[in-house]
Write a protein that holds these residues in place. Structure first.
Motif, PDB file in Angstrom:
ATOM      1  N   VAL A  87     -32.181 -23.716 -30.601  1.00 25.67           N
ATOM      2  CA  VAL A  87     -33.529 -23.099 -30.608  1.00 25.67           C
ATOM      3  C   VAL A  87     -34.110 -23.724 -29.205  1.00 25.67           C
ATOM      4  O   VAL A  87     -33.923 -24.729 -28.833  1.00 25.67           O
ATOM      5  N   CYS A  88     -34.523 -22.907 -28.517  1.00 21.77           N
ATOM      6  CA  CYS A  88     -35.322 -23.205 -27.483  1.00 21.77           C
ATOM      7  C   CYS A  88     -36.569 -23.868 -27.682  1.00 21.77           C
ATOM      8  O   CYS A  88     -37.234 -23.775 -28.594  1.00 21.77           O
ATOM      9  N   ALA A  89     -36.779 -25.085 -26.747  1.00 20.07           N
ATOM     10  CA  ALA A  89     -37.813 -25.944 -27.090  1.00 20.07           C
ATOM     11  C   ALA A  89     -38.691 -26.075 -25.562  1.00 20.07           C
ATOM     12  O   ALA A  89     -37.974 -25.921 -24.649  1.00 20.07           O
ATOM     13  N   LEU A  90     -40.020 -26.241 -26.044  1.00 24.37           N
ATOM     14  CA  LEU A  90     -40.801 -26.119 -24.869  1.00 24.37           C
ATOM     15  C   LEU A  90     -42.040 -27.060 -25.088  1.00 24.37           C
ATOM     16  O   LEU A  90     -42.562 -26.888 -26.114  1.00 24.37           O
ATOM     17  N   GLU A  91     -42.393 -27.872 -24.040  1.00 26.41           N
ATOM     18  CA  GLU A  91     -43.575 -28.910 -24.321  1.00 26.41           C
ATOM     19  C   GLU A  91     -44.752 -28.064 -24.069  1.00 26.41           C
ATOM     20  O   GLU A  91     -44.733 -27.593 -22.771  1.00 26.41           O
ATOM     21  N   ILE A  92     -45.742 -28.091 -24.633  1.00 27.08           N
ATOM     22  CA  ILE A  92     -47.044 -27.762 -24.294  1.00 27.08           C
ATOM     23  C   ILE A  92     -48.150 -28.710 -24.769  1.00 27.08           C
ATOM     24  O   ILE A  92     -47.786 -29.612 -25.560  1.00 27.08           O
ATOM     25  N   PRO A  93     -49.576 -28.227 -24.361  1.00 30.61           N
ATOM     26  CA  PRO A  93     -50.543 -29.198 -24.732  1.00 30.61           C
ATOM     27  C   PRO A  93     -50.566 -29.492 -26.385  1.00 30.61           C
ATOM     28  O   PRO A  93     -50.516 -28.265 -26.851  1.00 30.61           O
ATOM     29  N   MET A  94     -50.801 -30.452 -26.854  1.00 31.97           N
ATOM     30  CA  MET A  94     -50.992 -30.785 -28.331  1.00 31.97           C
ATOM     31  C   MET A  94     -52.057 -29.732 -28.936  1.00 31.97           C
ATOM     32  O   MET A  94     -51.774 -29.052 -30.104  1.00 31.97           O
ATOM     33  N   GLU A  95     -53.050 -29.328 -28.163  1.00 39.48           N
ATOM     34  CA  GLU A  95     -54.216 -28.712 -28.644  1.00 39.48           C
ATOM     35  C   GLU A  95     -54.015 -27.279 -28.921  1.00 39.48           C
ATOM     36  O   GLU A  95     -54.512 -26.323 -29.455  1.00 39.48           O
ATOM     37  N   ASP A  96     -52.632 -26.962 -28.228  1.00 38.06           N
ATOM     38  CA  ASP A  96     -52.240 -25.502 -28.516  1.00 38.06           C
ATOM     39  C   ASP A  96     -51.169 -25.046 -29.256  1.00 38.06           C
ATOM     40  O   ASP A  96     -50.729 -23.855 -29.573  1.00 38.06           O
TER      41      ASP A  96
ATOM     42  N   PRO B 118     -48.941 -24.878 -37.458  1.00 36.58           N
ATOM     43  CA  PRO B 118     -49.802 -25.953 -38.166  1.00 36.58           C
ATOM     44  C   PRO B 118     -51.200 -25.816 -37.710  1.00 36.58           C
ATOM     45  O   PRO B 118     -51.741 -25.781 -36.801  1.00 36.58           O
ATOM     46  N   ALA B 119     -52.145 -26.428 -38.662  1.00 40.01           N
ATOM     47  CA  ALA B 119     -53.192 -26.574 -38.498  1.00 40.01           C
ATOM     48  C   ALA B 119     -53.712 -27.573 -37.680  1.00 40.01           C
ATOM     49  O   ALA B 119     -52.976 -28.485 -37.095  1.00 40.01           O
ATOM     50  N   ALA B 120     -54.967 -27.343 -36.767  1.00 45.16           N
ATOM     51  CA  ALA B 120     -55.022 -28.226 -35.582  1.00 45.16           C
ATOM     52  C   ALA B 120     -55.044 -29.850 -36.071  1.00 45.16           C
ATOM     53  O   ALA B 120     -55.690 -30.123 -36.891  1.00 45.16           O
ATOM     54  N   GLY B 121     -54.439 -30.618 -35.024  1.00 46.71           N
ATOM     55  CA  GLY B 121     -54.161 -31.959 -35.535  1.00 46.71           C
ATOM     56  C   GLY B 121     -53.120 -32.352 -36.406  1.00 46.71           C
ATOM     57  O   GLY B 121     -52.928 -33.584 -36.811  1.00 46.71           O
ATOM     58  N   THR B 122     -52.322 -31.325 -36.835  1.00 47.28           N
ATOM     59  CA  THR B 122     -51.424 -31.823 -37.839  1.00 47.28           C
ATOM     60  C   THR B 122     -49.953 -31.540 -37.409  1.00 47.28           C
ATOM     61  O   THR B 122     -49.105 -31.700 -38.141  1.00 47.28           O
ATOM     62  N   ALA B 123     -49.891 -30.943 -36.261  1.00 45.30           N
ATOM     63  CA  ALA B 123     -48.395 -30.735 -35.673  1.00 45.30           C
ATOM     64  C   ALA B 123     -47.379 -31.974 -35.559  1.00 45.30           C
ATOM     65  O   ALA B 123     -48.040 -32.999 -35.037  1.00 45.30           O
ATOM     66  N   PRO B 124     -46.408 -31.846 -36.053  1.00 50.02           N
ATOM     67  CA  PRO B 124     -45.555 -33.068 -35.831  1.00 50.02           C
ATOM     68  C   PRO B 124     -45.107 -33.516 -34.267  1.00 50.02           C
ATOM     69  O   PRO B 124     -44.496 -34.532 -34.188  1.00 50.02           O
ATOM     70  N   SER B 125     -45.242 -32.561 -33.229  1.00 56.33           N
ATOM     71  CA  SER B 125     -44.738 -32.703 -31.828  1.00 56.33           C
ATOM     72  C   SER B 125     -45.559 -31.807 -31.041  1.00 56.33           C
ATOM     73  O   SER B 125     -46.208 -30.718 -31.570  1.00 56.33           O
ATOM     74  N   ASN B 126     -45.304 -31.628 -29.907  1.00 51.72           N
ATOM     75  CA  ASN B 126     -45.754 -30.622 -28.929  1.00 51.72           C
ATOM     76  C   ASN B 126     -44.809 -29.852 -28.536  1.00 51.72           C
ATOM     77  O   ASN B 126     -45.035 -29.192 -27.543  1.00 51.72           O
ATOM     78  N   LEU B 127     -43.561 -29.986 -29.003  1.00 54.86           N
ATOM     79  CA  LEU B 127     -42.462 -28.918 -29.037  1.00 54.86           C
ATOM     80  C   LEU B 127     -42.512 -27.744 -29.722  1.00 54.86           C
ATOM     81  O   LEU B 127     -42.253 -27.799 -30.817  1.00 54.86           O
ATOM     82  N   ILE B 128     -42.645 -26.722 -28.972  1.00 59.02           N
ATOM     83  CA  ILE B 128     -42.713 -25.320 -29.775  1.00 59.02           C
ATOM     84  C   ILE B 128     -41.692 -24.596 -29.546  1.00 59.02           C
ATOM     85  O   ILE B 128     -40.600 -24.810 -28.648  1.00 59.02           O
ATOM     86  N   LEU B 129     -41.563 -23.652 -30.311  1.00 59.72           N
ATOM     87  CA  LEU B 129     -40.266 -22.626 -30.384  1.00 59.72           C
ATOM     88  C   LEU B 129     -40.730 -21.105 -29.404  1.00 59.72           C
ATOM     89  O   LEU B 129     -41.655 -20.323 -29.864  1.00 59.72           O
ATOM     90  N   PRO B 130     -40.277 -21.159 -28.080  1.00 64.95           N
ATOM     91  CA  PRO B 130     -40.658 -20.180 -27.243  1.00 64.95           C
ATOM     92  C   PRO B 130     -40.153 -18.912 -27.196  1.00 64.95           C
ATOM     93  O   PRO B 130     -40.126 -18.025 -26.107  1.00 64.95           O
ATOM     94  N   GLY B 131     -39.443 -18.397 -28.557  1.00 67.33           N
ATOM     95  CA  GLY B 131     -39.002 -17.264 -28.596  1.00 67.33           C
ATOM     96  C   GLY B 131     -37.491 -17.182 -28.096  1.00 67.33           C
ATOM     97  O   GLY B 131     -36.796 -15.975 -27.646  1.00 67.33           O
ATOM     98  N   ARG B 132     -36.289 -18.006 -28.171  1.00 63.96           N
ATOM     99  CA  ARG B 132     -35.088 -17.949 -27.918  1.00 63.96           C
ATOM    100  C   ARG B 132     -34.133 -18.770 -28.980  1.00 63.96           C
ATOM    101  O   ARG B 132     -34.778 -19.982 -29.199  1.00 63.96           O
ATOM    102  N   TYR B 133     -33.392 -18.313 -29.767  1.00 63.85           N
ATOM    103  CA  TYR B 133     -32.647 -18.700 -30.895  1.00 63.85           C
ATOM    104  C   TYR B 133     -31.150 -18.560 -30.874  1.00 63.85           C
ATOM    105  O   TYR B 133     -30.691 -17.258 -30.408  1.00 63.85           O
ATOM    106  N   ILE B 134     -30.545 -19.412 -31.362  1.00 62.47           N
ATOM    107  CA  ILE B 134     -29.162 -19.024 -31.800  1.00 62.47           C
ATOM    108  C   ILE B 134     -28.838 -19.730 -33.167  1.00 62.47           C
ATOM    109  O   ILE B 134     -29.215 -20.935 -33.417  1.00 62.47           O
ATOM    110  N   LEU B 135     -28.706 -18.532 -34.070  1.00 63.21           N
ATOM    111  CA  LEU B 135     -28.683 -18.903 -35.503  1.00 63.21           C
ATOM    112  C   LEU B 135     -27.356 -18.489 -35.991  1.00 63.21           C
ATOM    113  O   LEU B 135     -26.534 -17.503 -35.586  1.00 63.21           O
ATOM    114  N   GLN B 136     -27.086 -19.174 -37.126  1.00 63.44           N
ATOM    115  CA  GLN B 136     -25.923 -18.797 -37.974  1.00 63.44           C
ATOM    116  C   GLN B 136     -26.156 -17.588 -38.889  1.00 63.44           C
ATOM    117  O   GLN B 136     -27.366 -17.535 -39.496  1.00 63.44           O
TER     118      GLN B 136
END
Length: 289
Positions: free
Chosen positions: A156-165, A191-209
């Protein structure tokens, strides 16, 4: 390991954020300078070696099918006037390589992807969310396919964004990291505010089985009361290799008005024919504000 030759484009959304512009015209065909947003995504897929484009559309989206069809009168008129028709090359996919499937109810992204199950069959496939406009050299999906050929499994594509977003996105629970590649230990949808495990989001590109389709078959509604693709992917973690690839490029969120305007301005400034003029226009407007 099978190559990635098919891609799914979920384009059934109503585009309510852009009303009344989307009352008749699909948002996926909004132009970024001189090409439709969806055309950029298809060109990105072609660059990555993908051959078959599967568009999951809905009512009122006939313009998308027309865009990737032959335009006989237009081409004849251009030919008669000696105009270069190569500008239309990307809009004319090979016979059988543009497939259209109807999503009859807006039940979520996971449901939209599941609608393409019979065309995907037992092959790995890519997913493009056209609202997410990715600009890079090479393109985002080409970078992902290169990573997939080394890693296998799901990428999956990963992208760093501000944690608050992060509460607006699917978020990666990261494991081992090596360069742009991150092991995916888990996925959390919005995830609810303050509970995200990282600031790496999925920005809309995937390769899946293809196994994800069998999970989606019985997937229950998740965040927002919709069938979430992120929830189905999370069930595959630990069963198959699963990695995130941080994209080397620029992402524009064209699902928002601000992101759409930013994309147009950025590409207009970089355009070889109009860039200098746009820079002057923008400067004059800013000077007078």
């Amino acid at each position: 390991m099978k190559p990635i030759k098919k891609a799914v484009f979920p384009v059934a959304g109503m585009g309510t954020r852009f009303l009344p512009a989307t009352k008749v015209m699909p948002k996926e065909l909004f132009p970024v300078v001189d090409r439709p947003l969806l055309q950029y995504a298809v060109d990105e897929a072609l660059e990555a070696g993908i051959e078959q484009m599967i568009f999951v559309n809905g009512r009122g989206k006939g313009m998308i099918e027309d865009h990737f069809d032959m335009a006989f009168e237009l081409q004849r008129n251009m030919g008669d006037r000696g105009k270069d028709q190569s500008i239309l090359d990307g809009t004319r996919l090979k016979p059988g390589n543009a497939v259209f499937v109807r999503q009859q109810e807006p039940l979520g992204l996971g449901h939209a992807i599941w609608c393409a199950r019979d065309i995907i069959g037992d092959e790995p496939f890519a997913i493009f969310l056209p609202d997410e406009f990715m600009v890079g050299e090479p393109g985002c999906m080409k970078q992902m396919v290169d990573a997939y050929e080394s890693l296998g499994g799901n990428v999956v594509c990963a992208l760093e964004i501000p944690m608050e977003d992060t509460s607006s996105y699917g978020v990666i629970d990261p494991g081992k990291q090596e360069g742009p590649i991150t092991e995916v230990k888990g996925l959390v949808e919005k995830p609810a505010a303050g509970t995200a495990p990282s600031n790496l989001i999925l920005p809309g590109r995937y390769i899946l089985q293809p196994e994800v389709m069998r999970i989606l078959e019985t997937q229950e509604a998740g965040a927002g009361g919709e069938i979430q693709l992120t929830d189905a992917m999370a069930q595959m973690i630990g069963q198959q290799p699963f990695h995130g690839m941080t994209f080397d490029g620029k992402r524009y969120d064209c699902g928002s008005k601000q992101g759409y305007v930013e994309a147009n301005l950025a590409l207009a400034l970089a355009h070889p024919e109009i860039g200098e003029d746009i820079r002057k226009i923008a400067g004059d407007l800013l000077a007078g504000s």
